[in-house]
Scaffold this motif. Structure first.
Motif, PDB file in Angstrom:
ATOM      1  N   GLU A  18       0.929  -0.986   0.032  1.00 23.02           N
ATOM      2  CA  GLU A  18      -0.252   0.061   0.220  1.00 23.02           C
ATOM      3  C   GLU A  18       0.565   1.268  -0.076  1.00 23.02           C
ATOM      4  O   GLU A  18       0.373   2.487  -1.074  1.00 23.02           O
ATOM      5  N   GLN A  19       2.205   1.384   0.572  1.00 22.29           N
ATOM      6  CA  GLN A  19       3.126   2.125   0.940  1.00 22.29           C
ATOM      7  C   GLN A  19       3.481   2.593  -0.598  1.00 22.29           C
ATOM      8  O   GLN A  19       3.558   3.802  -1.302  1.00 22.29           O
ATOM      9  N   LEU A  20       3.781   1.810  -1.038  1.00 15.83           N
ATOM     10  CA  LEU A  20       4.717   1.224  -2.088  1.00 15.83           C
ATOM     11  C   LEU A  20       4.041   1.847  -3.654  1.00 15.83           C
ATOM     12  O   LEU A  20       3.767   2.675  -4.162  1.00 15.83           O
ATOM     13  N   ARG A  21       2.039   1.636  -2.942  1.00 18.68           N
ATOM     14  CA  ARG A  21       0.542   2.602  -5.055  1.00 18.68           C
ATOM     15  C   ARG A  21       0.818   3.979  -4.682  1.00 18.68           C
ATOM     16  O   ARG A  21       1.125   4.538  -5.420  1.00 18.68           O
ATOM     17  N   ASP A  22       1.172   4.382  -2.689  1.00 15.62           N
ATOM     18  CA  ASP A  22       0.317   5.313  -2.542  1.00 15.62           C
ATOM     19  C   ASP A  22       2.071   6.153  -2.979  1.00 15.62           C
ATOM     20  O   ASP A  22       1.912   7.982  -3.603  1.00 15.62           O
ATOM     21  N   ALA A  23       3.611   6.121  -2.288  1.00 17.29           N
ATOM     22  CA  ALA A  23       4.142   6.403  -3.577  1.00 17.29           C
ATOM     23  C   ALA A  23       4.141   6.716  -5.066  1.00 17.29           C
ATOM     24  O   ALA A  23       4.767   8.260  -5.577  1.00 17.29           O
ATOM     25  N   GLU A  24       3.467   5.541  -5.297  1.00 14.89           N
ATOM     26  CA  GLU A  24       3.429   5.869  -6.632  1.00 14.89           C
ATOM     27  C   GLU A  24       2.575   6.921  -7.429  1.00 14.89           C
ATOM     28  O   GLU A  24       2.770   7.750  -8.441  1.00 14.89           O
ATOM     29  N   ALA A  25       1.637   6.907  -6.579  1.00 16.57           N
ATOM     30  CA  ALA A  25       0.322   8.014  -7.471  1.00 16.57           C
ATOM     31  C   ALA A  25       1.169   9.136  -7.159  1.00 16.57           C
ATOM     32  O   ALA A  25       0.826  10.041  -7.844  1.00 16.57           O
ATOM     33  N   ILE A  26       2.023   9.735  -5.414  1.00 18.95           N
ATOM     34  CA  ILE A  26       2.398  10.631  -5.417  1.00 18.95           C
ATOM     35  C   ILE A  26       2.792  11.208  -6.956  1.00 18.95           C
ATOM     36  O   ILE A  26       3.066  12.575  -7.365  1.00 18.95           O
ATOM     37  N   LEU A  27       4.391  10.651  -6.618  1.00 19.06           N
ATOM     38  CA  LEU A  27       4.853  10.684  -8.093  1.00 19.06           C
ATOM     39  C   LEU A  27       4.288  10.574  -9.601  1.00 19.06           C
ATOM     40  O   LEU A  27       4.859  11.722  -9.942  1.00 19.06           O
ATOM     41  N   ARG A  28       3.569  10.197  -9.609  1.00 24.00           N
ATOM     42  CA  ARG A  28       2.650  10.307 -10.846  1.00 24.00           C
ATOM     43  C   ARG A  28       1.481  11.111 -11.254  1.00 24.00           C
ATOM     44  O   ARG A  28       1.749  12.000 -12.046  1.00 24.00           O
ATOM     45  N   GLN A  29       1.164  11.704 -10.200  1.00 20.99           N
ATOM     46  CA  GLN A  29       0.292  13.153  -9.493  1.00 20.99           C
ATOM     47  C   GLN A  29       2.209  14.431  -9.833  1.00 20.99           C
ATOM     48  O   GLN A  29       1.041  14.829 -10.411  1.00 20.99           O
ATOM     49  N   GLU A  30       2.794  14.564  -9.708  1.00 19.49           N
ATOM     50  CA  GLU A  30       3.502  15.505  -9.476  1.00 19.49           C
ATOM     51  C   GLU A  30       3.990  15.443 -10.789  1.00 19.49           C
ATOM     52  O   GLU A  30       4.287  16.755 -11.580  1.00 19.49           O
ATOM     53  N   ALA A  31       4.204  13.934 -11.697  1.00 21.57           N
ATOM     54  CA  ALA A  31       4.667  14.344 -12.628  1.00 21.57           C
ATOM     55  C   ALA A  31       4.038  15.163 -14.013  1.00 21.57           C
ATOM     56  O   ALA A  31       4.477  15.248 -15.102  1.00 21.57           O
ATOM     57  N   ASP A  32       2.889  14.233 -13.954  1.00 24.58           N
ATOM     58  CA  ASP A  32       1.820  15.255 -14.266  1.00 24.58           C
ATOM     59  C   ASP A  32       1.471  16.588 -13.942  1.00 24.58           C
ATOM     60  O   ASP A  32       1.416  16.879 -15.574  1.00 24.58           O
ATOM     61  N   ALA A  33       1.833  16.628 -13.180  1.00 30.04           N
ATOM     62  CA  ALA A  33       1.369  18.768 -13.253  1.00 30.04           C
ATOM     63  C   ALA A  33       2.645  19.228 -13.969  1.00 30.04           C
ATOM     64  O   ALA A  33       2.397  20.321 -14.592  1.00 30.04           O
ATOM     65  N   LEU A  34       3.592  18.429 -13.378  1.00 28.69           N
ATOM     66  CA  LEU A  34       4.744  18.831 -14.546  1.00 28.69           C
ATOM     67  C   LEU A  34       4.451  19.232 -15.810  1.00 28.69           C
ATOM     68  O   LEU A  34       5.006  20.332 -16.992  1.00 28.69           O
ATOM     69  N   HIS A  35       4.162  17.997 -16.363  1.00 30.25           N
ATOM     70  CA  HIS A  35       3.802  17.994 -18.381  1.00 30.25           C
ATOM     71  C   HIS A  35       2.892  18.904 -18.085  1.00 30.25           C
ATOM     72  O   HIS A  35       2.404  19.174 -19.134  1.00 30.25           O
ATOM     73  N   GLU A  36       1.524  19.097 -17.858  1.00 28.41           N
ATOM     74  CA  GLU A  36       0.490  20.019 -17.704  1.00 28.41           C
ATOM     75  C   GLU A  36       1.148  21.351 -17.834  1.00 28.41           C
ATOM     76  O   GLU A  36       1.392  22.023 -18.744  1.00 28.41           O
ATOM     77  N   VAL A  37       2.529  21.825 -16.981  1.00 30.11           N
ATOM     78  CA  VAL A  37       2.132  22.944 -16.734  1.00 30.11           C
ATOM     79  C   VAL A  37       3.621  23.122 -18.442  1.00 30.11           C
ATOM     80  O   VAL A  37       3.162  24.455 -19.126  1.00 30.11           O
ATOM     81  N   ALA A  38       4.649  21.885 -18.367  1.00 28.96           N
ATOM     82  CA  ALA A  38       5.772  22.458 -19.754  1.00 28.96           C
ATOM     83  C   ALA A  38       4.505  22.186 -21.124  1.00 28.96           C
ATOM     84  O   ALA A  38       4.919  22.745 -21.534  1.00 28.96           O
ATOM     85  N   GLY A  39       3.294  21.900 -20.995  1.00 29.98           N
ATOM     86  CA  GLY A  39       2.567  22.273 -22.250  1.00 29.98           C
ATOM     87  C   GLY A  39       2.031  23.657 -22.720  1.00 29.98           C
ATOM     88  O   GLY A  39       1.501  23.597 -23.392  1.00 29.98           O
ATOM     89  N   SER A  40       1.358  23.949 -20.890  1.00 26.51           N
ATOM     90  CA  SER A  40       0.841  25.613 -21.510  1.00 26.51           C
ATOM     91  C   SER A  40       1.756  26.605 -21.564  1.00 26.51           C
ATOM     92  O   SER A  40       0.819  28.234 -20.923  1.00 26.51           O
ATOM     93  N   ILE A  41       3.342  26.428 -20.798  1.00 25.50           N
ATOM     94  CA  ILE A  41       3.600  27.611 -20.685  1.00 25.50           C
ATOM     95  C   ILE A  41       3.654  28.879 -21.981  1.00 25.50           C
ATOM     96  O   ILE A  41       4.115  28.059 -22.916  1.00 25.50           O
ATOM     97  N   THR A  42       3.758  29.838 -20.879  1.00 24.63           N
ATOM     98  CA  THR A  42       3.707  31.019 -22.396  1.00 24.63           C
ATOM     99  C   THR A  42       4.603  31.786 -22.692  1.00 24.63           C
ATOM    100  O   THR A  42       5.631  31.873 -21.597  1.00 24.63           O
ATOM    101  N   THR A  43       4.082  33.022 -23.741  1.00 24.93           N
ATOM    102  CA  THR A  43       5.531  33.641 -23.373  1.00 24.93           C
ATOM    103  C   THR A  43       5.521  34.652 -22.765  1.00 24.93           C
ATOM    104  O   THR A  43       6.612  35.958 -22.219  1.00 24.93           O
ATOM    105  N   THR A  44       4.472  35.046 -21.336  1.00 20.99           N
ATOM    106  CA  THR A  44       5.976  35.752 -20.736  1.00 20.99           C
ATOM    107  C   THR A  44       6.757  34.918 -19.337  1.00 20.99           C
ATOM    108  O   THR A  44       6.892  36.024 -19.141  1.00 20.99           O
TER     109      THR A  44
END
Length: 356
Positions: A18-44
């Motif tokens: 269960e701890q390994l699954r929780d850790a994986e979920a946290i890492l994936r959530q943070e990775a998904d957030a980085l992927h989202e921001v990388a795809g939406s960065i603007t000219t600012t």
């Protein structure tokens, strides 16, 4: 005693799973957030780069709580990659430390919510000082964003973990954007590997990035002789105990480097039954016009050159071709630099085979 790999059970306890699954979920959530921001960065983002790049002063980074800790990391990254940066705690700032901020500086203010009271208190003063503010914050609809000259948006993110309260996803994105800003700035300023080496003189990184002049063999450890001397005389005269290189650098009558003679070259004389050349001049058996480098070459570049040429010794010369020292493959190993295991054991294309 610590358990070894053989002592570990084949079956993972349910609680661990269960701890390994929780850790994986946290890492994936943070990775998904980085992927989202990388795809939406603007000219600012480019606006922020341009503003900081052309500012004559320093980048003053500020933030409180977790954002402040992220800010200190961003300062460290900027400082080591060619952008002068300092961290200013917002509470200390309003108690006198604002004196370190001056015209020509740029403030990088960090706040996920954009409503941190300590940071907001600084903004009117910064405006009076005519110091521009770049904000890294959640969106455009907060106090920090409305007062900033440039806003880099983090986006809205749900924090990780069961409670979804502790700054985690938001701070991961904030740190990544800070790294991106620092490194893009570094590239825009033309920051080079040589510059990086200057700022990192200590530790294993410093050793790997130091110029060859710092580790080359010189003085008593550097064997130099005139090309007109005999092989026997040179080997006898330059024989000495202690640290030595497996090569002799040869010079012409003007003292300029003309060739190199290695221990492997000597061995080949006997292997090919040409031992009579031992009493002939070095010029007859040396490798003429060997590969050389200059004192300010960085070690990684020297390693690459030696690897390409399959050589174990690399003479260092000045702009006039005068020998200054020698880099031996063992010197590079001592610095902890990974090397090609297919290095040669002699100088470039030894001309022993063509000798009389």
């Amino acid at each position: 005693m610590p358990s070894s790999a053989h002592d570990r059970p084949d079956v993972i306890p349910l609680s661990h799973l269960e701890q390994l699954r929780d850790a994986e979920a946290i890492l994936r959530q943070e990775a998904d957030a980085l992927h989202e921001v990388a795809g939406s960065i603007t000219t600012t983002f480019s606006d922020a780069v341009r503003l900081i790049q052309h500012a004559p002063g320093s980048v003053i980074v500020t933030g409180v709580g977790k954002a402040g800790l992220i800010g200190q990391k961003i300062v460290a990254t900027m400082a080591s990659t060619g952008t002068r940066a300092y961290f200013l705690h917002p509470t200390e700032a309003v108690h006198g430390d604002l004196g370190c901020v001056g015209k020509g500086d740029v403030v990088l203010a960090l706040s996920n919510s954009g409503g941190s009271e300590e940071v907001l208190r600084l903004l009117p003063v910064l405006k009076r000082l005519q110091v521009p503010v770049v904000a890294i914050t959640r969106d455009l609809n907060n106090g920090l964003a409305r007062s900033a000259d440039v806003v880099i948006s983090l986006g809205r993110h749900t924090e990780a973990g069961e409670l979804r309260l502790a700054p985690s996803v938001s701070t991961t994105v904030m740190l990544a954007l800070g790294d991106a800003l620092a490194l893009v700035l570094s590239k825009a300023k033309g920051f080079t590997e040589n510059d990086f080496a200057i700022f990192h003189p200590a530790g294993s990184l410093g050793r790997k990035l130091q110029p060859v002049s710092e580790i080359m063999r010189s003085g008593d450890d550097f064997r130099v002789a005139c090309e007109t001397e005999t092989v026997r005389d040179v080997l006898v005269e330059l024989s000495r105990p202690g640290r030595r290189t497996g090569a002799v650098v040869l010079t012409d009558h003007q003292g300029r480097l003309s060739g190199i003679f290695t221990d492997s070259d000597l061995a080949r004389l006997f292997e090919k039954r040409r031992e009579h050349l031992v009493d002939g001049p070095m010029s007859a058996v040396m490798t003429a016009r060997p590969t050389t480098t200059v004192p300010d070459t960085l070690l990684p570049d020297a390693v690459q050159l030696m690897s390409q040429r399959k050589i174990s010794e690399l003479p260092v010369v000045d702009e006039d071709g005068m020998p200054l020292g020698l880099i031996d493959i063992t010197d590079i190993i001592d610095c902890g630099i990974a090397i090609d295991t297919d290095f040669g054991s002699s100088s470039d294309s030894s001309n022993v085979a063509q000798s009389a």
